[in-house]
Design a protein around this motif. Structure first.
Motif, PDB file in Angstrom:
ATOM      1  N   ASP A 303      14.509 -17.643  20.948  1.00  0.00           N
ATOM      2  CA  ASP A 303      14.996 -16.357  20.452  1.00  0.00           C
ATOM      3  C   ASP A 303      14.483 -15.166  21.249  1.00  0.00           C
ATOM      4  N   GLY A 304      13.410 -15.333  21.994  1.00  0.00           N
ATOM      5  CA  GLY A 304      12.888 -14.242  22.800  1.00  0.00           C
ATOM      6  C   GLY A 304      11.988 -13.319  22.010  1.00  0.00           C
ATOM      7  N   LEU A 305      12.461 -12.723  20.886  1.00  0.00           N
ATOM      8  CA  LEU A 305      11.678 -11.831  20.047  1.00  0.00           C
ATOM      9  C   LEU A 305      11.579 -12.404  18.643  1.00  0.00           C
ATOM     10  N   LYS A 306      10.419 -12.210  18.028  1.00  0.00           N
ATOM     11  CA  LYS A 306      10.185 -12.721  16.675  1.00  0.00           C
ATOM     12  C   LYS A 306       9.731 -11.573  15.796  1.00  0.00           C
ATOM     13  N   MET A 307      10.351 -11.450  14.593  1.00  0.00           N
ATOM     14  CA  MET A 307      10.027 -10.363  13.684  1.00  0.00           C
ATOM     15  C   MET A 307       8.720 -10.643  12.966  1.00  0.00           C
ATOM     16  N   ASN A 308       7.839  -9.642  12.932  1.00  0.00           N
ATOM     17  CA  ASN A 308       6.570  -9.738  12.214  1.00  0.00           C
ATOM     18  C   ASN A 308       6.515  -8.628  11.181  1.00  0.00           C
ATOM     19  N   CYS A 309       6.328  -8.979   9.902  1.00  0.00           N
ATOM     20  CA  CYS A 309       6.271  -7.995   8.820  1.00  0.00           C
ATOM     21  C   CYS A 309       4.802  -7.775   8.462  1.00  0.00           C
ATOM     22  N   SER A 310       4.249  -6.628   8.830  1.00  0.00           N
ATOM     23  CA  SER A 310       2.832  -6.351   8.600  1.00  0.00           C
ATOM     24  C   SER A 310       2.644  -5.494   7.355  1.00  0.00           C
ATOM     25  N   ASN A 311       1.420  -5.588   6.732  1.00  0.00           N
ATOM     26  CA  ASN A 311       1.096  -4.850   5.515  1.00  0.00           C
ATOM     27  C   ASN A 311       0.693  -3.432   5.867  1.00  0.00           C
ATOM     28  N   TYR A 312       1.152  -2.480   5.044  1.00  0.00           N
ATOM     29  CA  TYR A 312       0.788  -1.091   5.280  1.00  0.00           C
ATOM     30  C   TYR A 312      -0.650  -0.772   4.882  1.00  0.00           C
ATOM     31  N   HIS A 313      -1.317  -1.638   4.090  1.00  0.00           N
ATOM     32  CA  HIS A 313      -2.665  -1.359   3.584  1.00  0.00           C
ATOM     33  C   HIS A 313      -3.614  -2.457   4.046  1.00  0.00           C
ATOM     34  N   PRO A 314      -4.024  -2.491   5.303  1.00  0.00           N
ATOM     35  CA  PRO A 314      -4.873  -3.563   5.817  1.00  0.00           C
ATOM     36  C   PRO A 314      -6.338  -3.418   5.445  1.00  0.00           C
ATOM     37  N   TYR A 315      -6.745  -2.270   4.921  1.00  0.00           N
ATOM     38  CA  TYR A 315      -8.155  -2.053   4.645  1.00  0.00           C
ATOM     39  C   TYR A 315      -8.402  -1.973   3.126  1.00  0.00           C
ATOM     40  N   ASN A 316      -9.604  -2.402   2.679  1.00  0.00           N
ATOM     41  CA  ASN A 316      -9.993  -2.373   1.261  1.00  0.00           C
ATOM     42  C   ASN A 316     -11.178  -1.433   1.109  1.00  0.00           C
ATOM     43  N   PHE A 317     -10.918  -0.213   0.580  1.00  0.00           N
ATOM     44  CA  PHE A 317     -11.973   0.793   0.458  1.00  0.00           C
ATOM     45  C   PHE A 317     -12.597   0.728  -0.940  1.00  0.00           C
ATOM     46  N   GLU A 318     -13.871   1.080  -1.038  1.00  0.00           N
ATOM     47  CA  GLU A 318     -14.610   0.976  -2.293  1.00  0.00           C
ATOM     48  C   GLU A 318     -14.311   2.130  -3.232  1.00  0.00           C
ATOM     49  N   SER A 319     -13.989   3.279  -2.700  1.00  0.00           N
ATOM     50  CA  SER A 319     -13.764   4.450  -3.563  1.00  0.00           C
ATOM     51  C   SER A 319     -12.389   5.043  -3.308  1.00  0.00           C
ATOM     52  N   LYS A 320     -11.863   5.689  -4.376  1.00  0.00           N
ATOM     53  CA  LYS A 320     -10.561   6.335  -4.262  1.00  0.00           C
ATOM     54  C   LYS A 320     -10.622   7.518  -3.313  1.00  0.00           C
ATOM     55  N   SER A 321     -11.797   8.207  -3.278  1.00  0.00           N
ATOM     56  CA  SER A 321     -11.916   9.375  -2.404  1.00  0.00           C
ATOM     57  C   SER A 321     -11.794   8.977  -0.938  1.00  0.00           C
ATOM     58  N   SER A 322     -12.425   7.859  -0.576  1.00  0.00           N
ATOM     59  CA  SER A 322     -12.331   7.419   0.813  1.00  0.00           C
ATOM     60  C   SER A 322     -10.917   6.976   1.144  1.00  0.00           C
ATOM     61  N   GLN A 323     -10.263   6.313   0.157  1.00  0.00           N
ATOM     62  CA  GLN A 323      -8.863   5.918   0.387  1.00  0.00           C
ATOM     63  C   GLN A 323      -7.975   7.146   0.570  1.00  0.00           C
ATOM     64  N   LEU A 324      -8.248   8.168  -0.290  1.00  0.00           N
ATOM     65  CA  LEU A 324      -7.461   9.395  -0.187  1.00  0.00           C
ATOM     66  C   LEU A 324      -7.672  10.078   1.158  1.00  0.00           C
ATOM     67  N   GLY A 325      -8.930  10.056   1.647  1.00  0.00           N
ATOM     68  CA  GLY A 325      -9.223  10.664   2.935  1.00  0.00           C
ATOM     69  C   GLY A 325      -8.479   9.970   4.078  1.00  0.00           C
ATOM     70  N   VAL A 326      -8.454   8.635   4.016  1.00  0.00           N
ATOM     71  CA  VAL A 326      -7.738   7.889   5.054  1.00  0.00           C
ATOM     72  C   VAL A 326      -6.248   8.188   5.003  1.00  0.00           C
ATOM     73  N   ILE A 327      -5.724   8.220   3.757  1.00  0.00           N
ATOM     74  CA  ILE A 327      -4.287   8.491   3.604  1.00  0.00           C
ATOM     75  C   ILE A 327      -3.943   9.870   4.143  1.00  0.00           C
ATOM     76  N   LEU A 328      -4.811  10.862   3.782  1.00  0.00           N
ATOM     77  CA  LEU A 328      -4.560  12.217   4.274  1.00  0.00           C
ATOM     78  C   LEU A 328      -4.648  12.278   5.802  1.00  0.00           C
ATOM     79  N   GLY A 329      -5.661  11.584   6.358  1.00  0.00           N
ATOM     80  CA  GLY A 329      -5.815  11.587   7.811  1.00  0.00           C
ATOM     81  C   GLY A 329      -4.620  10.974   8.519  1.00  0.00           C
ATOM     82  N   VAL A 330      -4.181   9.821   7.976  1.00  0.00           N
ATOM     83  CA  VAL A 330      -3.019   9.158   8.576  1.00  0.00           C
ATOM     84  C   VAL A 330      -1.780  10.025   8.420  1.00  0.00           C
ATOM     85  N   SER A 331      -1.623  10.635   7.239  1.00  0.00           N
ATOM     86  CA  SER A 331      -0.436  11.463   6.991  1.00  0.00           C
ATOM     87  C   SER A 331      -0.393  12.666   7.922  1.00  0.00           C
TER      88      SER A 331
END
Length: 716
Positions: A303-331
């Motif tokens: 086939d030449g190319l193969k589709m890979n479906c990756s997860n949008y949330h690869p990291y597991n953070f301990e606090s909501k604040s750190s998750q929010l910071g990452v989300i804001l940074g990425v956004s």
């Protein structure tokens, strides 16, 4: 319009969802299949469904054909590879078995079409007992292959290593080719056959055409052609919202050609050349619906190319604040990246729009509307002129490099250039234009487009979309007559026979302009710098920037005085009335230059003798004209021959234009003198000739003083 498309792009980008729509490959209202072959835009079934005439496809009995390419059958069109695969004739030869060798097809020529033989998707194959090579349109060998014959070995399409079969690639893209066989049957015996062909790599390797030869019953093989689009055609497209344009260069051997197209990312399918032609692949849409991100990676499988479906949330953070910071940074990062992308896209859109508007502005300012008016008034005047793009001529002249300059004149600068098809041309770049120069430039285009004479420089076309207008004409290799006479650029001086030939050819060209064209033309600036010499020293009259059409019932043309000092008709200078006899006077000065080797205006002579015309006429009156002739002329010509030519020049220089001969009469007399001249005759006598009696009845008046005010000129 471009900003509206960007706005559509932003809306569609924010609303991408899973889609199960069937991709559309053709324009609205057009069929996109013929039999089992998909015909995507810019190709189309029918004239209204394709981008231009070259891409029109005829569908006959469920079989697609390209009528513009001699009805070659279409096997498929690849938007990804920018190729169209067709059945092309295979070239073959059989020893002592071909009854009519003139009917054997020996090559293919794509001419002015936008197609090229693809170097990436084709290979050159030779089968049988032969050596064959392929050459391009100018005769240069671009590929070759030689086989070794063994009667007990049968080559297969996937085992072509030199025994009964060999293969190679072509080094660059070509527009035409020709194949030749040598050594046919040398090892294969009587009646041996050789086959040679360009063939699509995939069709040959996959074994779809198995057996010793892959040709069909009618002797055709699959062949891939690369298709290209012009700048105007690409700018008229609306690539679909997730596709984007690209620009690359095609290797044509000694030159490169810009190439543009629409690119479709691997997550999508459909036709990127249509605004609504792209859709997310179904498997990718399911990945997005589940909150994933789909990407296609290289796979070693079929086939030449193969589709890979990756997860949008690869990291597991301990606090909501750190998750929010990452989300804001990425956004924020994504937002800034998106903003930068949008700004860059807007910049490119604005830049293209500005460039297109500027080209249109230059086209109008440089007389494009005037040229169209001329065409509407009389289409036969300009139907042979070709409009070149500014990009073509920039590449042809290496962006008007100083090293390409052939010469400078009153009307502009002339550059040497080479077009994409290999033709060597002269590109005339006019000076900064104003209203008076516009009519002058368009006038030159109109005049030269209708002139067809072997001794007049041939106009190839013009370009009006640059800051100053450009003329493209045939390249004349040996420079100007002025340089040959006065600047000593030759290793040997011009013989008398050559001078007579040049004079006769120029006279014939002027006679043609005055009387043989549909509308009489007065050149108005005949001089040795406007007479070019080709590689066989044939004269070519050039530079028609001040020329004018004259109605048949007109006897003169009243204008502001234009011309070159030393060649200007005194009668025209005084009255501002230009007639065909004014061209005759200027030619008389050229004829005297050929006889004497002196410039039309000289600072080494004094008084009224500074004018070559006056200097010559006084010498004729006083019977000492032989003393001012060039030494080469005296050595090679007899006294009678030289005096015959001098008499012709004298008649051309009569101050009263009515007493001058016509250019047709001059051409006939010079041809008779040239035919009677024996080039081997050497006349050593350089003494003076008394010819006073023949001029006793001639009156010259005192108008020769007209030339005295031009003493600060060198004659050009």
């Amino acid at each position: 319009m471009k900003l509206f498309r960007v706005y559509q792009f932003l809306i569609l980008l924010s609303s991408i969802t899973a889609s199960t729509e069937v991709p559309s490959y053709s324009k609205a209202g057009c069929e996109d299949t013929c039999g089992n072959v998909t015909i995507p835009y810019p190709f189309g079934i029918g004239a209204k469904c394709s981008i231009n005439k070259w891409y029109v496809v005829d569908c006959n009995s469920s079989t697609p054909y390209l009528p513009a390419l001699n009805h070659l059958e279409v096997l498929g069109v690849s938007l990804k590879n920018y190729t169209v695969t067709v059945y092309a004739p295979m070239i073959y030869d059989c020893q002592n078995q071909v009854q009519n060798r003139s009917q054997i097809i020996s090559g293919m020529d794509l001419g002015r079409s936008p197609f090229f033989f693809s170097k990436k998707h084709n290979k050159f194959v030779v089968e049988g007992c032969a050596t064959a090579f392929i050459s391009d349109s100018i005769g240069s060998t671009v590929a070759g292959c030689s086989t070794s014959c063994r009667n007990d070995t049968i080559s297969e399409s996937n085992n072509c290593f030199g025994i009964n079969c060999c293969e190679t690639t072509i080094p660059h893209y070509v527009k035409s080719y020709k194949m030749n066989f040598t050594g046919l049957g040398r090892q294969g015996g009587e009646g041996a056959c050789g086959y040679a062909f360009l063939v699509d790599k995939n069709s040959y390797v996959e074994g779809s055409f198995s057996g010793k030869y892959i040709a069909t019953d009618n002797g055709s093989v699959p062949l891939s052609l690369l298709w290209t689009l012009t700048d105007n055609e690409f700018n008229s497209l609306s690539c679909c919202y997730e596709a984007y344009g690209f620009e690359d260069e095609l290797d044509l051997g000694n030159v490169t050609l810009p190439y543009q197209g629409c690119y479709l990312p691997s997550q999508y399918e459909g036709n990127p050349y249509l605004f609504s032609g792209c859709y997310v692949k179904e498997e990718c849409a399911r990945c997005r619906d589940s909150g994933g991100y789909c990407e296609y990676l290289q796979d070693n499988g079929d086939d030449g190319l193969k589709m890979n479906c990756s997860n949008y949330h690869p990291y597991n953070f301990e606090s909501k604040s750190s998750q929010l910071g990452v989300i804001l940074g990425v956004s924020i990062s994504m937002g800034l990246l998106s903003l930068a992308t949008i700004i860059y896209a807007l910049y490119k859109v604005i830049k293209k729009t500005k460039a297109r508007r500027q080209r249109k502005k230059f086209f109008k300012r440089n007389g494009g509307l005037l040229l169209k008016q001329q065409e509407e008034a009389d289409p036969s005047l300009v139907d042979k002129a070709i409009l070149f793009t500014s990009r073509e001529l920039e590449k042809a002249t290496d962006y008007f490099n100083e090293n390409r300059i052939l010469g400078r004149g009153g009307q502009g600068t002339v550059y040497k250039g080479m077009l994409v098809d290999g033709r060597i041309v002269a590109v005339k770049k006019s000076k900064v234009v104003d209203e008076s120069q516009l009519e002058q430039f368009i006038n030159e285009v109109v005049i030269l487009s209708q002139v067809n004479h072997r001794n007049v420089v041939k106009l190839l076309g013009c370009c009006l979309e640059t800051e100053v207008p450009l003329l493209v004409s045939e390249f004349i290799s040996n420079g100007t007559l002025y340089d040959r006479i006065h600047n000593g650029i030759d290793e040997f001086p011009i013989s008398l026979n050559m001078r007579l030939q040049i004079a006769t050819e120029v006279a014939g060209a002027l006679a043609y302009l005055h009387s043989a064209t549909s509308i009489p033309i007065y050149h108005r600036d005949i001089k040795t710098t406007n007479i070019l010499l080709d590689d066989k020293y044939r004269a070519k009259v050039s530079d028609f920037g001040t020329s004018r059409f004259v109605s048949i019932d007109q006897t003169h043309l009243t204008t502001l005085v234009k011309g070159t000092f030393g060649y200007l008709d005194p009668e025209y200078f005084q009255s501002s009335q230009f007639t065909e006899k004014s061209d005759v006077y200027s030619f008389g000065v050229v004829l005297v230059e050929l006889l004497t080797g002196e410039k039309p205006i000289s600072l080494t002579r004094f008084g009224e003798n500074r004018s070559l015309a006056t200097h010559f006429m006084l010498a004729m009156e006083e019977g000492r004209v032989m003393s001012i002739f060039d030494a080469m002329v005296i050595r090679e010509g007899t006294r009678d021959e030289l005096m015959s030519v001098a008499n012709v020049a004298m008649r051309c220089l009569f101050l009263n234009g009515k007493n001058r001969p016509t250019m047709k009469e001059v051409a006939v007399e010079l041809e008779a003198i040239r035919m009677s001249h024996a080039p081997s005759v050497v006349q050593p006598n350089t003494g003076q000739v008394i010819y006073g009696e023949e001029f006793a009845t001639l009156t010259y008046g005192d108008s020769t003083s007209t030339f005295l005010s031009f003493s600060n000129n060198s004659g050009q």
